[in-house]
Structures are given as structure tokens and as C-alpha cells.
Design a protein around this motif. Structure first.
Motif, PDB file in Angstrom:
ATOM      1  N   ILE A  36       0.859  -1.185   0.000  1.00 43.42           N
ATOM      2  CA  ILE A  36       0.000   0.000   0.000  1.00 43.42           C
ATOM      3  C   ILE A  36       0.893   1.232   0.000  1.00 43.42           C
ATOM      4  CG2 ILE A  36      -2.007   1.059   1.083  1.00 43.42           C
ATOM      5  CD1 ILE A  36      -2.535  -1.503   2.529  1.00 43.42           C
ATOM      6  N   THR A  37       1.679   1.383  -1.056  1.00 44.90           N
ATOM      7  CA  THR A  37       2.614   2.496  -1.145  1.00 44.90           C
ATOM      8  C   THR A  37       2.637   3.082  -2.541  1.00 44.90           C
ATOM      9  OG1 THR A  37       4.444   1.026  -1.708  1.00 44.90           O
ATOM     10  CG2 THR A  37       4.134   1.518   0.627  1.00 44.90           C
ATOM     11  N   ASP A  38       3.136   4.284  -2.610  1.00 43.52           N
ATOM     12  CA  ASP A  38       3.343   4.951  -3.898  1.00 43.52           C
ATOM     13  C   ASP A  38       4.715   5.610  -3.807  1.00 43.52           C
ATOM     14  OD1 ASP A  38       1.888   7.781  -5.635  1.00 43.52           O
ATOM     15  OD2 ASP A  38       3.216   6.189  -6.332  1.00 43.52           O
ATOM     16  N   GLY A  39       5.748   4.853  -4.228  1.00 47.04           N
ATOM     17  CA  GLY A  39       7.100   5.340  -4.030  1.00 47.04           C
ATOM     18  C   GLY A  39       7.438   5.237  -2.559  1.00 47.04           C
ATOM     19  N   LEU A  44      -2.973   6.583   2.305  1.00 48.96           N
ATOM     20  CA  LEU A  44      -3.834   6.273   3.438  1.00 48.96           C
ATOM     21  C   LEU A  44      -5.185   5.760   2.955  1.00 48.96           C
ATOM     22  CD1 LEU A  44      -3.042   9.124   5.954  1.00 48.96           C
ATOM     23  CD2 LEU A  44      -2.065   6.859   5.757  1.00 48.96           C
ATOM     24  N   THR A  45      -5.135   4.536   2.435  1.00 49.72           N
ATOM     25  CA  THR A  45      -6.347   3.891   1.974  1.00 49.72           C
ATOM     26  C   THR A  45      -7.138   3.355   3.157  1.00 49.72           C
ATOM     27  OG1 THR A  45      -5.254   1.765   1.754  1.00 49.72           O
ATOM     28  CG2 THR A  45      -5.196   3.226  -0.167  1.00 49.72           C
ATOM     29  N   TYR A  46      -8.336   2.945   2.871  1.00 52.16           N
ATOM     30  CA  TYR A  46      -9.180   2.339   3.898  1.00 52.16           C
ATOM     31  C   TYR A  46      -8.500   1.097   4.471  1.00 52.16           C
ATOM     32  CZ  TYR A  46     -13.123  -0.246   5.899  1.00 52.16           C
ATOM     33  OH  TYR A  46     -13.948  -0.949   6.738  1.00 52.16           O
ATOM     34  N   ASN A  47      -7.957   0.244   3.589  1.00 52.58           N
ATOM     35  CA  ASN A  47      -7.297  -0.977   4.040  1.00 52.58           C
ATOM     36  C   ASN A  47      -6.081  -0.684   4.899  1.00 52.58           C
ATOM     37  OD1 ASN A  47      -9.155  -2.574   2.801  1.00 52.58           O
ATOM     38  ND2 ASN A  47      -7.838  -3.244   1.121  1.00 52.58           N
ATOM     39  N   TYR A  48      -5.347   0.359   4.557  1.00 49.66           N
ATOM     40  CA  TYR A  48      -4.160   0.694   5.350  1.00 49.66           C
ATOM     41  C   TYR A  48      -4.558   1.126   6.762  1.00 49.66           C
ATOM     42  CZ  TYR A  48       0.449   2.449   6.569  1.00 49.66           C
ATOM     43  OH  TYR A  48       1.661   2.639   7.178  1.00 49.66           O
ATOM     44  N   GLY A  49      -5.635   1.914   6.853  1.00 45.90           N
ATOM     45  CA  GLY A  49      -6.123   2.333   8.162  1.00 45.90           C
ATOM     46  C   GLY A  49      -6.592   1.156   8.987  1.00 45.90           C
ATOM     47  N   MET A 312      -3.956  -9.322  -1.202  1.00 44.43           N
ATOM     48  CA  MET A 312      -5.246  -8.839  -0.699  1.00 44.43           C
ATOM     49  C   MET A 312      -5.178  -7.426  -0.136  1.00 44.43           C
ATOM     50  SD  MET A 312      -7.176 -11.371  -1.383  1.00 44.43           S
ATOM     51  CE  MET A 312      -8.640 -10.789  -0.543  1.00 44.43           C
ATOM     52  N   THR A 313      -4.007  -6.791  -0.199  1.00 43.06           N
ATOM     53  CA  THR A 313      -3.842  -5.505   0.477  1.00 43.06           C
ATOM     54  C   THR A 313      -4.755  -4.421  -0.073  1.00 43.06           C
ATOM     55  OG1 THR A 313      -1.990  -5.014  -0.997  1.00 43.06           O
ATOM     56  CG2 THR A 313      -1.471  -5.954   1.161  1.00 43.06           C
ATOM     57  N   GLN A 314      -5.102  -4.503  -1.354  1.00 43.85           N
ATOM     58  CA  GLN A 314      -5.962  -3.489  -1.961  1.00 43.85           C
ATOM     59  C   GLN A 314      -7.355  -4.022  -2.276  1.00 43.85           C
ATOM     60  OE1 GLN A 314      -4.474  -0.309  -3.514  1.00 43.85           O
ATOM     61  NE2 GLN A 314      -2.308  -0.805  -3.581  1.00 43.85           N
ATOM     62  N   SER A 315      -7.625  -5.233  -1.796  1.00 46.02           N
ATOM     63  CA  SER A 315      -8.907  -5.873  -2.094  1.00 46.02           C
ATOM     64  C   SER A 315     -10.003  -5.396  -1.143  1.00 46.02           C
ATOM     65  CB  SER A 315      -8.761  -7.392  -1.974  1.00 46.02           C
ATOM     66  OG  SER A 315     -10.021  -8.023  -2.015  1.00 46.02           O
ATOM     67  N   PRO A 316     -11.243  -5.290  -1.648  1.00 44.82           N
ATOM     68  CA  PRO A 316     -12.361  -4.945  -0.752  1.00 44.82           C
ATOM     69  C   PRO A 316     -12.656  -6.062   0.247  1.00 44.82           C
ATOM     70  CG  PRO A 316     -13.153  -5.519  -2.948  1.00 44.82           C
ATOM     71  CD  PRO A 316     -11.673  -5.410  -3.051  1.00 44.82           C
ATOM     72  N   TYR A 317     -12.070  -7.240   0.009  1.00 45.24           N
ATOM     73  CA  TYR A 317     -12.277  -8.376   0.909  1.00 45.24           C
ATOM     74  C   TYR A 317     -11.100  -8.564   1.868  1.00 45.24           C
ATOM     75  CZ  TYR A 317     -15.760  -9.374  -2.670  1.00 45.24           C
ATOM     76  OH  TYR A 317     -16.800  -9.269  -3.555  1.00 45.24           O
ATOM     77  N   PHE A 318     -10.265  -7.549   1.983  1.00 47.60           N
ATOM     78  CA  PHE A 318      -9.067  -7.645   2.812  1.00 47.60           C
ATOM     79  C   PHE A 318      -9.400  -8.071   4.241  1.00 47.60           C
ATOM     80  CE2 PHE A 318      -6.554  -5.299   6.026  1.00 47.60           C
ATOM     81  CZ  PHE A 318      -5.344  -5.957   5.892  1.00 47.60           C
ATOM     82  N   ILE A 319     -10.368  -7.426   4.868  1.00 42.38           N
ATOM     83  CA  ILE A 319     -10.666  -7.694   6.272  1.00 42.38           C
ATOM     84  C   ILE A 319     -11.201  -9.113   6.463  1.00 42.38           C
ATOM     85  CG2 ILE A 319     -13.008  -6.739   6.156  1.00 42.38           C
ATOM     86  CD1 ILE A 319     -10.573  -6.447   9.117  1.00 42.38           C
ATOM     87  N   LEU A 320     -12.016  -9.588   5.516  1.00 44.49           N
ATOM     88  CA  LEU A 320     -12.539 -10.954   5.597  1.00 44.49           C
ATOM     89  C   LEU A 320     -11.410 -11.966   5.413  1.00 44.49           C
ATOM     90  CD1 LEU A 320     -15.839 -10.606   3.506  1.00 44.49           C
ATOM     91  CD2 LEU A 320     -15.598 -10.695   5.999  1.00 44.49           C
ATOM     92  N   HIS A 321     -10.533 -11.685   4.458  1.00 48.10           N
ATOM     93  CA  HIS A 321      -9.399 -12.567   4.209  1.00 48.10           C
ATOM     94  C   HIS A 321      -8.486 -12.612   5.425  1.00 48.10           C
ATOM     95  CE1 HIS A 321      -5.491 -13.811   2.406  1.00 48.10           C
ATOM     96  NE2 HIS A 321      -6.267 -14.571   1.667  1.00 48.10           N
ATOM     97  N   TYR A 322      -8.293 -11.489   6.056  1.00 50.14           N
ATOM     98  CA  TYR A 322      -7.446 -11.403   7.256  1.00 50.14           C
ATOM     99  C   TYR A 322      -7.985 -12.306   8.364  1.00 50.14           C
ATOM    100  CZ  TYR A 322      -6.311  -9.465  11.852  1.00 50.14           C
ATOM    101  OH  TYR A 322      -5.981  -9.323  13.172  1.00 50.14           O
ATOM    102  N   PHE A 323      -9.246 -12.135   8.729  1.00 55.04           N
ATOM    103  CA  PHE A 323      -9.813 -12.914   9.823  1.00 55.04           C
ATOM    104  C   PHE A 323      -9.825 -14.409   9.493  1.00 55.04           C
ATOM    105  CE2 PHE A 323     -11.780  -8.876  11.308  1.00 55.04           C
ATOM    106  CZ  PHE A 323     -11.332  -8.937  12.616  1.00 55.04           C
ATOM    107  N   ALA A 324     -10.237 -14.750   8.268  1.00 53.54           N
ATOM    108  CA  ALA A 324     -10.286 -16.158   7.875  1.00 53.54           C
ATOM    109  C   ALA A 324      -8.898 -16.784   7.908  1.00 53.54           C
ATOM    110  CB  ALA A 324     -10.895 -16.291   6.478  1.00 53.54           C
TER     111      ALA A 324
END
Length: 360
Positions: A36-39, A44-49, A312-324
């Protein structure tokens, strides 16, 4: 509260602490913060927060383990059998995973030495430091048992100021280094804290649920400081070095968060057959969860290839993937250790029967 009840409370807490550690490895080794970087500037994406908050909630895991040890060991005695069990279990998994690695990827002398000497080579840093702490525990207990409560509290205050508060207030100063908490010095501070809570029945807030609230508030504030610092670092570059200031094991926020959460669980009532069966089944294998999923030869494969956390860092399913992923990895490690125990038990039975036949 009876000791057997308290044991189940803290066994449950030990399980949660290991889930926190698995969580940290998902976020760290899995790369939740790296993609979750640009250079050089984090977006500060939702997933990064979310990842930052999850890290703030989980970072107390290691501290909690040592607090539990101080809590129990201050009233216990050193047992060579326990130290040997820690060493042999560590060696077993280290060698097994090395053999598997050689079969798949080939031989390496460096890997062999790290696998055959896991304690000496600090292959598992936590085990090396913890085993030395356990060996020192009788001497630390002599100190605890010969101090008054006032002296114990004063010692803790001095140690926390010197090894935690100082570096948080003056992060750029040359302080006494505890390697961000990856050190025997910091483990001794935590041990003394757990011992103090055990000896004097520390409750902190009168209403226990407020201890849990305090833990969450600290995590949220730590996350807010981190994200704010990232935003401001573009204008004030000096702040870049302080982005993770409250995400180190020896940070005052992490220390206090672990203490609040520990006290909360120490005051819980866990009664009934469910706790005895479920917690009693899982807790003895928690130590092995660390040895299995954090093996240095296979952890990149686990998180990068099997779990694919970095995808999964930029995926909308990041949080679900994390917990699973965290739950599945944890449960899989528990089952692997239960299989190990079954095999060991079978071998023991075979040896005993062989001895009986020889005696007949």
C-alpha cells in the motif's frame, strides 16, 4: 476466585495472545503495509487504516505472554523438565521443517545450523529470550519475594520510565536500548509487572469492563497518531522516524494496553465444562502454534504462496481474508501439534509394551 478458574481465564488469554501474534505475522510477513505504497509515500487507503488498527490491537500479544509467565512463575519454582520440554519441542519442529525444506528446495549449511541449533542461533528469537528468562526466574523471584509492595512498585516505575517512557518522549535521543522490546531486558520488565499483579491482586478499574475499554482506546489512539504522522510527514519529514513509535513492544502504549487487557482477563469468570474442554484442548498446543507458523524456512511460503496475503492488500475483501486466514492458520497449527502428540503417545506406548515383553 479459585486458582483453577483463574487458570482457565489466563489459558483463554494465552490463546488470544497467540492469535494476536499470528495476526501480526499476517500483517507483517504477509505484506499488508508493503504494497500500500506509492514510491516512498504511503497512501492512506481504507485498508491501510484498518491494517494499522489491527496491528495496534495485536501488538500486545508478545507482552501478554510474558506477563502471564511472570504472574504464574513468581509463585512457582524452576523445573528443568519444563525447560527441557521447551527446548525439545522447539528442536523437533525446527528439524522436521528443515528436512521438509531440504526435500523440496535442497540443502544449505546455514539452514542446517539454524535448524539444529534453534536456541543458540536465536532462530526463534522469542524462544531464545524466553528460555533465558525462565532460567533466570528463580533469581528474579528472590528479588520479588524480598521486596515490599512499595519497593516493587517503585522498581517497576523506574524501569518503565527508563526503558519505555523515555524513548517515547524523546524518540531521537540515545536511550538505553531494548531493541524495540526484542530483548531480555524488556522481558524482565514484563515479568516483574506480571509478578506484581499476581502478588498484590491488581484490578486497575473497579469495573472490569473499563479495563477492556482502556485497551481499545489505547489502540485507537495509537492508530490515530500513526496515520496523522504519515499525513504530516510530507510537510515535516522528521516525523517519518516516529510513524511506528507506538507500535514497538517497549512503547508505553503497548505496555499499558497489554496490562489493561491482562488484568481484564485475570478477573473474568470462566466456569463450566465448555471452558475445561475447549480451552483445555487448545491451550497446551498454543506454544507450538508459534513454532509451526513462524519457522524461518517456511513463513514466506505460508503467507506469500499459501495464504497470498500480499495479494489482498488493496482488495475490498481484505478484512474478511485477514480474519479467515488468521483463524485457519491458528487452527491448522493446533491440529498439527495434536497429531505430533498422538504420534509421540503411540511411540511411548510401543516402547512401554516392548519393555514389558522383555521383562516377562
Amino acid at each position: 476466585m479459585r486458582m483453577d478458574e483463574r487458570k482457565y481465564n489466563l489459558d483463554l488469554f494465552r490463546i488470544l495472545s497467540m492469535l494476536f501474534i499470528v495476526s501480526l505475522h499476517y500483517l507483517g510477513v504477509g505484506g499488508a503495509f508493503y504494497n500500500i505504497t506509492d514510491g516512498n509515500t504511503e497512501l492512506l487507503t481504507y485498508n491501510y487504516g484498518i491494517a494499522s488498527l489491527l496491528e495496534a490491537l495485536s501488538i500486545v500479544g508478545v507482552n501478554c505472554f510474558v506477563l502471564i509467565s511472570g504472574y504464574f512463575l513468581v509463585n512457582s519454582s524452576f523445573k528443568m523438565k519444563k525447560a527441557l520440554h521447551i527446548y525439545l519441542t522447539t528442536l523437533f519442529y525446527s528439524v522436521i521443517f528443515f528436512i521438509a525444506y531440504v526435500i523440496v528446495n535442497g540443502f544449505s549449511l546455514g539452514n542446517m545450523l539454524s535448524s539444529l541449533l534453534p536456541i543458540s542461533m536465536s532462530t526463534y528469537w522469542f524462544i531464545t529470550v524466553y528460555l533465558v528468562l525462565y532460567i533466570l526466574s528463580p533469581f528474579i523471584n528472590l528479588l520479588c519475594n524480598n521486596m515490599t509492595q512499595k519497593q516493587h512498585a517503585a522498581l517497576l516505575l523506574i524501569l518503565v520510565i527508563v526503558f519505555s517512557v523515555w524513548k517515547c518522549v524523546l524518540p531521537f535521543a540515545e536511550t538505553l536500548d531494548t531493541r524495540k522490546g526484542y530483548s531480555l531486558t524488556w522481558f524482565i520488565v514484563l515479568y516483574l509487572t506480571g509478578a506484581y499483579i499476581s502478588r498484590y491482586g491488581v484490578q486497575l478499574f473497579k469495573r472490569n469492563w473499563l479495563n477492556l475499554v482502556a485497551y481499545f482506546v489505547i489502540a485507537i489512539l495509537s492508530t490515530g497518531v500513526k496515520l496523522s504522522t504519515i499525513l504530516l510527514s510530507n510537510r515535516f519529514p522528521i516525523l517519518e522516524k516516529g510513524q511506528n513509535l507506538f507500535y514497538h513492544y517497549d512503547s508505553i502504549t503497548v505496555y499499558l494496553g497489554a496490562v489493561f487487557l491482562f488484568v481484564f482477563f485475570s478477573r473474568l469468570n470462566c466456569e463450566g465444562a465448555f471452558w475445561r474442554k475447549t480451552v483445555g484442548f487448545i491451550a497446551p498446543s498454543v506454544f507450538s502454534v508459534y513454532l509451526i507458523h513462524e519457522n524461518f524456512l517456511w513463513r514466506e511460503f505460508l503467507w506469500g504462496t499459501l495464504v497470498r496475503a500480499n495479494k489482498m492488500t488493496q482488495s475490498p475483501y481484505f478484512i474478511l481474508h485477514y480474519f479467515a486466514s488468521v483463524i485457519i492458520v491458528f487452527c491448522a497449527c493446533i491440529l498439527i501439534d495434536q497429531l505430533r502428540k498422538g504420534i509421540f503417545l503411540l511411540v511411548k506406548i510401543i516402547i512401554q509394551r516392548a519393555k514389558m515383553k522383555r521383562q516377562q
